[in-house]
Design an enzyme around this catalytic site. Structure first.
Site, PDB file in Angstrom:
ATOM      1  N   ASP A   5      15.716 -50.142   0.525  1.00  0.00           N
ATOM      2  CA  ASP A   5      17.366 -50.605   0.769  1.00  0.00           C
ATOM      3  C   ASP A   5      17.280 -51.889   1.687  1.00  0.00           C
ATOM      4  O   ASP A   5      17.066 -51.297   2.995  1.00  0.00           O
ATOM      5  CB  ASP A   5      18.172 -49.576   1.050  1.00  0.00           C
ATOM      6  CG  ASP A   5      19.836 -50.148   0.793  1.00  0.00           C
ATOM      7  OD1 ASP A   5      20.000 -51.473   1.004  1.00  0.00           O
ATOM      8  OD2 ASP A   5      20.627 -49.500   0.895  1.00  0.00           O
ATOM      9  N   HIS A   6      17.184 -52.944   1.293  1.00  0.00           N
ATOM     10  CA  HIS A   6      17.168 -54.074   2.164  1.00  0.00           C
ATOM     11  C   HIS A   6      18.312 -54.311   3.598  1.00  0.00           C
ATOM     12  O   HIS A   6      18.179 -54.798   4.325  1.00  0.00           O
ATOM     13  CB  HIS A   6      17.066 -55.451   1.380  1.00  0.00           C
ATOM     14  CG  HIS A   6      16.190 -56.560   2.205  1.00  0.00           C
ATOM     15  ND1 HIS A   6      15.963 -56.679   3.615  1.00  0.00           N
ATOM     16  CD2 HIS A   6      15.158 -57.193   1.776  1.00  0.00           C
ATOM     17  CE1 HIS A   6      15.272 -57.616   3.811  1.00  0.00           C
ATOM     18  NE2 HIS A   6      14.515 -58.001   2.874  1.00  0.00           N
ATOM     19  N   ARG A   7      19.244 -53.667   3.083  1.00  0.00           N
ATOM     20  CA  ARG A   7      20.523 -53.320   4.097  1.00  0.00           C
ATOM     21  C   ARG A   7      20.144 -52.637   5.254  1.00  0.00           C
ATOM     22  O   ARG A   7      20.488 -52.862   6.331  1.00  0.00           O
ATOM     23  CB  ARG A   7      21.675 -53.025   3.295  1.00  0.00           C
ATOM     24  CG  ARG A   7      22.267 -53.670   2.056  1.00  0.00           C
ATOM     25  CD  ARG A   7      23.532 -52.802   1.410  1.00  0.00           C
ATOM     26  NE  ARG A   7      22.735 -51.562   0.761  1.00  0.00           N
ATOM     27  CZ  ARG A   7      23.627 -50.784   0.140  1.00  0.00           C
ATOM     28  NH1 ARG A   7      24.974 -50.989   0.164  1.00  0.00           N
ATOM     29  NH2 ARG A   7      23.282 -49.369  -0.170  1.00  0.00           N
TER      30      ARG A   7
END
Length: 471
Positions: A443-445
């Site tokens: 999850d790039h967040r």
């Protein structure tokens, strides 16, 4: 005082539950801790316990009914207690409307149209049953499904009941191997296999007809030349274009949660190729020792679970959750690894808690026990909730490489491919090698590219130097 029993929230993703079986009949006394019914959620089948003592005054819903969380499903109280207000507030008791009293006075406020309507004709009494194949007073009542010949309820999981129904198997004929003799899926499947393996009785041949007296044979007619018919390629009229199947609670939950994950969490993927030849050798040595000591054998997946658990200590963002509702990122202090297990209805992830603190033998034993219970839909909520990281292994199906969708609210999931024989270059020479590809979905967040790559490098180092897993 009457006590309402409502559909509880039995899992973190549960929105409604199916009451699969009542274990207490109306009018029976119950004590705190007694199991009233079995409830099927999107993850497992669980027992619904009473928290108070009294008499089960009303079963508001029937077996097989699905109701949302918080809806009334039963009432406990004192014998003879009036619960009509409680049931009416919940939207009725689901029972059929009582027949109108023919002697009751008409409503003076009824509509003129109703008043002028023709009176209903009282139905004629049903004819007395005869003895020629019809039910009579001496005909025994059929035994309800899910009970034995004496009327006692048979304990069985909903999946076992479904399989038994599909194969026309009487549950009373099946021996249960679950807790307290509960019938689970494998019990029904074993019973079906035994039935299919049993030889069918061979019908006795009919006696040959006695020969008739012979007469002078007539000359046989000459066959007329026939023209072969053209082959027909038309599909049979009765063949359906497709088979429909209802969406189960589990499948509906999987679809909703993974769709939310895929379209709300920006996924990206990192793949690394790992030399596992040394890990295979260590595993063989450990399993020889485990066999001598009577302990559970260690799978290669246990090595990966341990390698991930230790690596998560050094990479806290991979062991984290993105919480947009709170405006925070939760970096977990403990390592709970969910292991994806395929079952008939879909997928479930039993959780190995504190996996970093457990040895390989303990991980092997716990993983197998949880996987078996997951396939039988017999997990408790705490056994499939709270994962901080997830792994999914399709290597045993010959899948070399794949990408997995993140299991929310985790920030990453590891997809594990098969161990394959492949030529590798060592010291300038091509030699046979053992390799395995793993892919990390991030999850790039929460997990930036460098963080994900460093985590994979740590996992790789543990698997290529597996003795470090034993320290």
């Amino acid at each position: 005082m009457a006590i309402p029993i409502e559909m509880p929230k039995l899992s973190d993703t549960m929105e409604e539950g199916v009451l699969s079986a009542w274990l207490v009949d109306e009018g029976e006394e119950v004590s705190a801790g007694d199991v009233l019914a079995q409830v099927e959620t999107d993850k497992a089948t669980m027992d619904l316990e009473a928290f108070d003592e009294g008499v089960l005054l009303k079963q508001v819903i029937g077996e097989g009914d699905a109701v949302p969380i918080g809806e009334l499903i039963a009432v406990i109280g004192e014998a003879g207690e009036d619960i009509s207000d409680l049931v009416d507030d919940a939207g009725g008791d689901g029972a059929a409307e009582p027949e109108a009293d023919p002697d009751a006075d008409a409503d003076p406020d009824a509509d003129a149209e109703d008043a002028s309507a023709e009176p209903e004709v009282e139905p004629e009494p049903a004819p007395e049953p005869s003895g020629d194949g019809q039910l009579s007073e001496r005909t025994p009542e059929p035994v309800p499904a899910g009970t034995d010949a004496e009327g006692r309820r048979i304990k069985a999981s909903p999946l076992a009941r479904r399989i038994a129904q599909e194969h026309d198997v009487e549950l009373a004929q099946v021996d249960g191997s679950g807790p307290e003799g509960r019938i689970v899926r494998r019990d029904v499947e074993t019973h079906v296999e035994k039935q299919e393996a049993a030889p069918e009785p061979t019908p006795e041949p009919e006696p040959a007809p006695e020969p008739e007296p012979t007469t002078e044979p007539e000359p046989a007619p000459q066959p007329e030349p026939s023209v072969p018919e053209a082959p027909s390629y038309a599909m049979p009229d009765e063949e359906a274009a497709y088979e429909s199947e209802g969406i189960t609670q589990m499948r509906e939950t999987i679809a909703r949660r993974l769709a939310e994950s895929k379209y709300s969490a920006p996924h990206y993927y990192l793949t690394v190729d790992i030399d596992v030849e040394r890990a295979i050798e260590v595993r063989e040595d450990l399993n020889e020792l485990a066999e001598e000591q009577g302990r559970a054998k260690i799978s290669f997946n246990d090595f990966i679970t341990k390698a991930c658990a230790l690596s998560l200590h050094d990479h806290p963002y991979v062991n984290a959750a993105y919480r947009p509702d709170e405006g925070e990122i939760h970096k977990h202090n403990r390592v709970h690894i969910g292991i994806a297990v395929a079952i008939d209805e879909g997928l479930i992830t039993p959780v190995i808690r504190d996996a970093d603190r457990k040895g390989l033998s303990e991980l092997a034993r716990e993983t197998r026990a949880l996987a078996d219970r997951a396939r039988d839909r017999d997990l408790e909520p705490e056994e499939f909730e709270g994962a901080t990281f997830t792994t999914s292994n399709l290597g045993m199906f010959g899948i070399e490489e794949f990408t997995a969708i993140i299991n929310p609210p985790n920030s990453a999931i590891l997809a594990i491919g098969e161990i394959r024989d492949t030529p590798v270059v060592e010291d300038g020479e091509v030699v046979p090698g053992k390799r395995m590809k793993v892919t990390l979905s991030c999850d790039h967040r929460v997990v930036d590219g460098a963080k994900g790559a460093h985590f994979l490098d740590t996992v790789k180092s543990y698997l290529e130097e597996p003795m470090n897993l034993l320290l």
